[in-house]
Design an enzyme around this catalytic site. Structure first.
Site, mmCIF file in Angstrom:
data_model
loop_
_atom_site.group_PDB
_atom_site.id
_atom_site.type_symbol
_atom_site.label_atom_id
_atom_site.label_comp_id
_atom_site.label_asym_id
_atom_site.label_seq_id
_atom_site.Cartn_x
_atom_site.Cartn_y
_atom_site.Cartn_z
ATOM 1 N N ILE A 13 0.828 -1.205 0.000
ATOM 2 C CA ILE A 13 0.000 0.000 0.000
ATOM 3 C C ILE A 13 0.862 1.255 0.000
ATOM 4 C CG2 ILE A 13 -1.685 1.321 1.342
ATOM 5 C CD1 ILE A 13 -2.761 -1.405 2.347
ATOM 6 N N TYR A 145 -1.995 -6.711 17.331
ATOM 7 C CA TYR A 145 -2.215 -5.961 16.093
ATOM 8 C C TYR A 145 -3.514 -5.160 16.154
ATOM 9 C CZ TYR A 145 -2.825 -5.059 11.092
ATOM 10 O OH TYR A 145 -2.997 -4.442 9.877
#
Length: 255
Positions: A13, A145
């Protein structure tokens, strides 16, 4: 020329975002701690230049931002994209694993943002933080996470509330499943099929689709948008209580 800093820009990304910024006439400071991979990526970005930096280290962050300013004289947008993922059960996530995730995903986002604020104040720039759908909804194996990404979302809101008076906008993009090389390498056919079933658009997103959202939020077209979380996820977040098996079923009634 406007300047954007993109962390985690060596691949995925981040690299797609750097390419899109360049195509729209921005100069792009590409930041990554993987020096060899960054060196391979920089030539793909016409107006890009690379700086090796571990964003979890305050001294490296300070030197990186100073280096960008020495070269460009300005920072108009910051994209905090760098992140690490370490998935595992809660009971098997020891403190070292927890801290390793937090150090980059949360601490690094905070450190780079803080270091860029003086330059962003000069031009009323934008911060775009990259969180995750895992920061918006619970999931298995993502205690570190998911928690780090939820914290990034709250950090974004804090930034928007405090920095708005200086003309600095802060927004957050929360990607859903994205068809990156890494994801395709580790997602089994069963996982891919399950994601397709759970996503209303019935597919993974692309790196370019995420880049479109990021560059939009960083630019003038989003000049009155701040403090927002944009889930770029094909509708994944909407399906928390929907069972894929029920899709396509016609509503019925008793009697």
């Amino acid at each position: 020329m406007k300047t954007a800093i993109v962390t985690g820009a060596a691949r995925g990304i981040g690299l797609a975002t750097a390419k899109l910024f360049a195509s729209e006439g921005w100069q792009v400071a590409m930041i990554d701690r993987d020096g060899p991979e960054l060196a391979r990526a920089v030539p793909e970005v016409a107006t890009g230049f690379g700086i090796d930096c571990d964003i979890s280290q305050p001294d490296q962050v300070a030197a990186m931002v100073a280096g960008v300013l020495d070269r460009t004289g300005r920072i108009d947008a910051l994209v905090n994209n760098a992140g690490v993922a370490d998935f595992g059960p809660i009971e098997e996530t020891d403190f070292a694993r927890w801290r390793a995730v937090m150090a980059t995903n949360l601490d690094g986002t905070f450190l780079v943002s803080q270091a860029c604020i003086p330059a962003l104040k000069e031009r009323g720039g934008a911060i775009v933080n990259i969180a995750s759908i895992s920061g918006l909804r619970g999931s298995t194996l993502r205690v570190a996470y998911g928690t780090s990404k939820a914290a990034v979302i709250q950090l974004t809101r804090q930034q928007a509330a405090e920095l708005g008076e200086y003309g600095i906008r802060a927004n957050c993009v929360a990607p859903g499943p994205v068809r990156t090389k890494l994801a395709m390498a580790v997602h089994s056919p069963e996982i891919i099929a399950a994601y397709h079933d759970a996503i209303p658009l019935n597919r993974y997103g692309t790196e370019e689709e995420l880049a479109n959202a990021i560059v939009f939020l960083a630019g003038d077209r989003a000049s009155y948008i701040s403090g927002q979380v944009l889930a770029v996820d094909g509708g994944f977040e909407t399906t928390g209580v929907g069972l894929p098996a029920l899709r396509g079923q016609k509503a019925g009634r008793d009697g």
